[in-house]
Design an enzyme around this catalytic site. Structure first.
Site, PDB file in Angstrom:
ATOM      1  N   CYS A  74     -24.590  47.763-104.658  1.00 34.40           N
ATOM      2  CA  CYS A  74     -24.477  48.587-103.484  1.00 34.40           C
ATOM      3  C   CYS A  74     -23.475  49.498-103.766  1.00 34.40           C
ATOM      4  O   CYS A  74     -22.257  49.106-103.724  1.00 34.40           O
ATOM      5  CB  CYS A  74     -24.567  47.838-102.129  1.00 34.40           C
ATOM      6  SG  CYS A  74     -24.208  48.367-100.875  1.00 34.40           S
ATOM      7  N   CYS A 183     -26.787  55.958-103.323  1.00 37.06           N
ATOM      8  CA  CYS A 183     -27.482  54.472-102.760  1.00 37.06           C
ATOM      9  C   CYS A 183     -28.304  54.082-103.539  1.00 37.06           C
ATOM     10  O   CYS A 183     -29.346  54.791-103.937  1.00 37.06           O
ATOM     11  CB  CYS A 183     -27.787  54.821-101.326  1.00 37.06           C
ATOM     12  SG  CYS A 183     -28.799  53.301-100.415  1.00 37.06           S
TER      13      CYS A 183
END
Length: 257
Positions: A74, A183
């Site tokens: 992440c 992302c």
């Protein structure tokens, strides 16, 4: 240490499976445990303190599963929490950051775009990275709403197309020749992004680089496994979306954590 212990991977939801796939393809003999904290997605709109708390919660879960190494799949958690994770736990961590460097180095127009979460773009680590490439113009765009649509199984919805067009068209007008995906959810949008971007604009994500870094670290510390076991996937929400992303070959377990 038992070399056959699993590699733990966590993300704010299903997006980090794009990182898991690269790791699994490169290191097929490694057992992996994937944790999707979809209940708290997206991390990008949360405070740094909350991101650190959630990252520690996920790490605790994976360490309780005897993981030998943790991949923070992440961008937001990496840029906001990995320093604290490394200070707090005695286990190797590998993070994921937007691949600004290769884009900036290879850009011919000296203009690149980055699509990322608010938490990543506002982080100290990201700002330090971009400062290194001051000769390159970086068009930053927060991907408001993208993670939510992905987590709700609406990757190919009209709403997604509309959002992507509104985010990418100004970058095209600014003459970018590289788009950096900041992302781990966003690689799943590449087919749609590709229909919007001109062919000459290259898309970069960090998945393969993270897999290679994982491989290198295991080689350095001698933790390689020779025991191929089925990956394990956990989510704290309805497992249907994660199951659809992975396919029927893998089993997704719903677990409160």
């Amino acid at each position: 240490m038992d070399n056959n212990k699993p590699i733990g991977i966590f993300d704010s939801g299903i997006g980090g499976t794009s990182i898991w796939r690269e790791i699994h393809n490169l290191l097929p003999n490694e057992k992996t445990i994937y944790l999707a904290d979809s209940k708290n997605a997206p991390y990008g709109e949360k405070s740094k303190e909350e991101i650190i708390r959630l990252s520690m919660k996920n790490t605790d879960f994976l360490l309780n599963m005897n993981c030998k190494l943790i991949v923070v799949a992440c961008n937001t958690a990496t840029t906001n929490a990995i320093r604290e994770l490394r200070a707090h736990y005695d286990v190797p961590f590998i993070g994921i950051e937007p691949a600004i460097k290769p884009a900036a180095i290879h850009s011919k127009t000296q203009v690149i775009g980055i699509l990322a979460t608010k938490g990543t773009l506002n982080s100290e680590l990201f700002n330090k990275t971009t400062e290194m490439f001051y000769h390159t113009k970086i068009i930053e765009q927060i991907g408001y709403g993208l993670v939510e649509l992905i987590e709700n199984g609406q990757m190919e919805s009209p709403e997604m197309t509309q959002l992507l067009q509104s985010y990418l068209n100004p970058m095209i007008d600014a003459n970018i020749d590289f788009l950096v995906l900041g992302c781990s959810h966003y690689p799943y949008l590449i087919p749609q992004i590709r229909t919007i971007l001109p062919d000459h604009i290259e898309i970069i994500d960090s998945g393969l680089a993270v897999a290679r870094q994982t491989q290198n670290l295991l080689n350095q510390i001698g933790f390689n496994s020779d025991n191929n076991k089925q990956p394990i996937f956990y989510t704290n929400t309805n497992p249907k979306v994660l199951q659809n992303i992975l396919g029927s070959k893998y089993i997704v377990q719903e677990k409160d954590f």
